[in-house]
Design a protein around this motif. Structure first.
Motif, short mmCIF file in Angstrom:
data_model
loop_
_atom_site.label_atom_id
_atom_site.label_comp_id
_atom_site.label_asym_id
_atom_site.label_seq_id
_atom_site.Cartn_x
_atom_site.Cartn_y
_atom_site.Cartn_z
N GLN A 1 2.54 0.48 -6.54
CA GLN A 1 1.94 1.19 -7.68
C GLN A 1 2.75 0.92 -8.97
N LEU A 2 2.97 -0.35 -9.24
CA LEU A 2 3.81 -0.74 -10.36
C LEU A 2 3.19 -0.47 -11.73
N CYS B 1 14.56 0.65 -7.51
CA CYS B 1 14.51 2.00 -8.06
C CYS B 1 13.92 2.94 -7.00
N TRP B 2 14.11 4.22 -7.20
CA TRP B 2 13.64 5.17 -6.18
C TRP B 2 12.13 5.14 -6.02
N ARG B 3 11.39 4.90 -7.13
CA ARG B 3 9.93 4.86 -7.01
C ARG B 3 9.48 3.69 -6.13
N CYS B 4 10.01 2.51 -6.42
CA CYS B 4 9.64 1.35 -5.60
C CYS B 4 10.02 1.57 -4.15
N ASN B 5 11.19 2.13 -3.91
CA ASN B 5 11.65 2.34 -2.54
C ASN B 5 10.76 3.33 -1.80
N ARG B 6 10.32 4.38 -2.47
CA ARG B 6 9.46 5.37 -1.80
C ARG B 6 8.09 4.77 -1.47
N HIS B 7 7.55 3.97 -2.36
CA HIS B 7 6.25 3.36 -2.10
C HIS B 7 6.34 2.28 -1.02
N LYS B 8 7.45 1.53 -1.02
CA LYS B 8 7.60 0.46 -0.03
C LYS B 8 7.87 1.02 1.35
N GLY B 9 8.75 2.01 1.45
CA GLY B 9 9.12 2.54 2.75
C GLY B 9 9.62 1.42 3.65
#
Length: 136
Positions: free
Chosen positions: A117-118, A59-67
């Motif tokens: 930040q799950l 998801c976009w949230r996970c992808n933004r936090h992972k970078g």
């Protein structure tokens, strides 16, 4: 963000393999405002290849936090640990879902849950509203 375009056939393969859910937080593809993304598990800047074995649906949230991160520090041991890898590891061996909170049960799980930040209130509410409770 990927430098190399992901061919449509590979995107379909990644989506199908993931069961149309984020491979990190499990949020289904059809309930999010922003579309899920195909992520390089090992980023291209770290010589990760654009091939199915190095791609995950997130998801976009996970992808933004992972970078482009490959790891971080385990919040329990404070030691460096690689992030959970959905191509080589099994989600249920590193995480559990309790009351819509994703609990890391291994160093990789804890590190991933913390870095991505799950368990912010917003993310827990999203899981509560749109995902069936596994406890029932």
């Amino acid at each position: 963000m990927s430098k190399t375009p992901i061919p449509a056939a590979i995107r379909r393969l990644v989506e199908e393999r993931a069961g149309y859910r984020c491979e990190l937080c499990l949020v289904p593809i059809d309930i999010t405002f922003f579309p899920h993304e195909v992520d390089h598990i090992i980023a291209e800047k770290h010589q990760g290849k654009t091939e199915p074995e190095n791609l995950a649906l997130v998801c976009w949230r996970c992808n933004r936090h992972k970078g482009s991160d490959l790891g971080s520090f385990d919040p329990v041991t404070r030691r460096f640990c690689f992030l959970f890898n959905p191509r080589t590891q099994i989600w249920s061996e590193h995480f559990t879902l309790q009351n819509h909170e994703i609990i890391g049960t291994t160093p990789e799980g804890r590190t991933t849950a913390s870095l991505l930040q799950l368990n912010t209130n917003q993310r827990k509410t999203e899981r509560q509203r749109f995902m069936p409770s596994p406890e029932t």
